[in-house]
Design a protein around this motif. Structure first.
Motif, PDB file in Angstrom:
ATOM      1  N   VAL A   1       0.791  -1.363   0.327  1.00 23.86           N
ATOM      2  CA  VAL A   1       0.332   0.183   0.317  1.00 23.86           C
ATOM      3  C   VAL A   1       1.013   1.268   0.224  1.00 23.86           C
ATOM      4  O   VAL A   1       0.816   1.941  -0.837  1.00 23.86           O
ATOM      5  N   ARG A   2       1.903   1.264   0.853  1.00 22.64           N
ATOM      6  CA  ARG A   2       3.066   1.694   1.011  1.00 22.64           C
ATOM      7  C   ARG A   2       3.310   2.788  -0.516  1.00 22.64           C
ATOM      8  O   ARG A   2       3.412   3.784  -1.428  1.00 22.64           O
ATOM      9  N   GLN A   3       3.309   1.316  -1.245  1.00 24.12           N
ATOM     10  CA  GLN A   3       4.460   1.891  -2.497  1.00 24.12           C
ATOM     11  C   GLN A   3       3.326   2.699  -3.601  1.00 24.12           C
ATOM     12  O   GLN A   3       3.969   3.385  -4.926  1.00 24.12           O
ATOM     13  N   VAL A   4       2.334   2.475  -3.898  1.00 27.58           N
ATOM     14  CA  VAL A   4       1.654   2.566  -4.704  1.00 27.58           C
ATOM     15  C   VAL A   4       1.174   3.834  -3.854  1.00 27.58           C
ATOM     16  O   VAL A   4       0.798   4.675  -4.650  1.00 27.58           O
ATOM     17  N   LYS A   5       0.940   4.345  -2.892  1.00 25.63           N
ATOM     18  CA  LYS A   5       0.028   5.956  -2.398  1.00 25.63           C
ATOM     19  C   LYS A   5       1.679   6.646  -2.691  1.00 25.63           C
ATOM     20  O   LYS A   5       1.163   7.743  -3.448  1.00 25.63           O
ATOM     21  N   LEU A   6       2.403   5.799  -2.367  1.00 24.45           N
ATOM     22  CA  LEU A   6       3.945   6.751  -2.589  1.00 24.45           C
ATOM     23  C   LEU A   6       4.294   7.052  -4.476  1.00 24.45           C
ATOM     24  O   LEU A   6       4.805   8.052  -4.545  1.00 24.45           O
ATOM     25  N   ASP A   7       4.024   6.740  -4.830  1.00 19.72           N
ATOM     26  CA  ASP A   7       3.379   6.769  -6.809  1.00 19.72           C
ATOM     27  C   ASP A   7       5.106   5.996  -7.381  1.00 19.72           C
ATOM     28  O   ASP A   7       5.337   6.169  -7.833  1.00 19.72           O
ATOM     29  N   GLU A   8       5.912   4.877  -5.898  1.00 19.39           N
ATOM     30  CA  GLU A   8       6.589   4.693  -6.648  1.00 19.39           C
ATOM     31  C   GLU A   8       6.060   3.017  -7.746  1.00 19.39           C
ATOM     32  O   GLU A   8       7.040   2.432  -8.337  1.00 19.39           O
ATOM     33  N   SER A   9       5.214   2.047  -7.405  1.00 23.48           N
ATOM     34  CA  SER A   9       4.902   1.451  -8.148  1.00 23.48           C
ATOM     35  C   SER A   9       3.032   1.473  -8.393  1.00 23.48           C
ATOM     36  O   SER A   9       2.488   2.077  -8.052  1.00 23.48           O
ATOM     37  N   ASP A  10       2.865   0.897  -9.759  1.00 22.03           N
ATOM     38  CA  ASP A  10       1.915   1.062  -9.988  1.00 22.03           C
ATOM     39  C   ASP A  10       0.837  -0.094  -9.649  1.00 22.03           C
ATOM     40  O   ASP A  10      -0.241   0.159  -8.872  1.00 22.03           O
ATOM     41  N   ALA A  11       1.317  -1.425  -9.691  1.00 19.65           N
ATOM     42  CA  ALA A  11       0.459  -2.327  -9.047  1.00 19.65           C
ATOM     43  C   ALA A  11       1.955  -3.238  -8.170  1.00 19.65           C
ATOM     44  O   ALA A  11       3.151  -3.500  -8.406  1.00 19.65           O
ATOM     45  N   VAL A  12       1.329  -3.866  -6.743  1.00 10.90           N
ATOM     46  CA  VAL A  12       2.453  -4.306  -6.001  1.00 10.90           C
ATOM     47  C   VAL A  12       1.525  -5.564  -6.070  1.00 10.90           C
ATOM     48  O   VAL A  12       0.437  -5.944  -5.209  1.00 10.90           O
ATOM     49  N   LEU A  13       1.943  -6.426  -6.331  1.00  9.75           N
ATOM     50  CA  LEU A  13       1.144  -8.078  -6.155  1.00  9.75           C
ATOM     51  C   LEU A  13       1.494  -8.006  -4.496  1.00  9.75           C
ATOM     52  O   LEU A  13       3.030  -8.740  -4.327  1.00  9.75           O
ATOM     53  N   VAL A  14       0.789  -8.545  -3.723  1.00  8.22           N
ATOM     54  CA  VAL A  14       1.069  -9.410  -2.342  1.00  8.22           C
ATOM     55  C   VAL A  14       0.522 -10.157  -1.622  1.00  8.22           C
ATOM     56  O   VAL A  14      -0.755 -10.765  -2.378  1.00  8.22           O
TER      57      VAL A  14
END
Length: 116
Positions: free
Chosen positions: A82-95
């Protein structure tokens, strides 16, 4: 079933069901794969998220990491995603999270002497 095979099944299924997400570099790319795993022993002692991603045919350029926070492993993996997506570091993270306790090595108590 091996834990990396279990996780690969989940990854393959998620990628096939998510519109616009692909394991390759075309389309909307998964920016990272993060899996929680509390065991971390035996077959799970390496980066099981990376192994599962590669088994699913994922792009080798996509980083993957395995989180071990004992009972909070998968929750911590989700928080990182969630942190990566909110900070625009990733479009999608598979978790996700994976365990195979039936295949985990047995833990024996420590002996009182070196060679009983």
């Amino acid at each position: 079933m091996r834990p990396d095979d279990l996780a690969e099944l989940v990854i393959s299924t998620l990628v096939s069901r998510a519109p616009g997400i692909s394991a390759e570099t075309s389309g909307k790319v998964v920016g990272e794969v993060i899996f929680g795993n509390a065991n971390g022993a035996g077959e799970e002692n390496r980066n099981v998220a990376r192994m599962a991603w590669l088994l699913a045919g994922g792009d080798t350029g996509v980083p993957a990491s395995t989180v071990n926070r004992l009972c909070g492993s998968s929750l911590d993996a989700a928080i990182q995603a969630v942190r990566q997506v909110k900070l625009d570091e990733s479009d999608a993270v598979l978790v996700g999270g994976v365990e195979s306790m039936s295949r985990a090595p047995w833990v024996l108590p420590k002996t009182e002497r070196p060679f009983p």
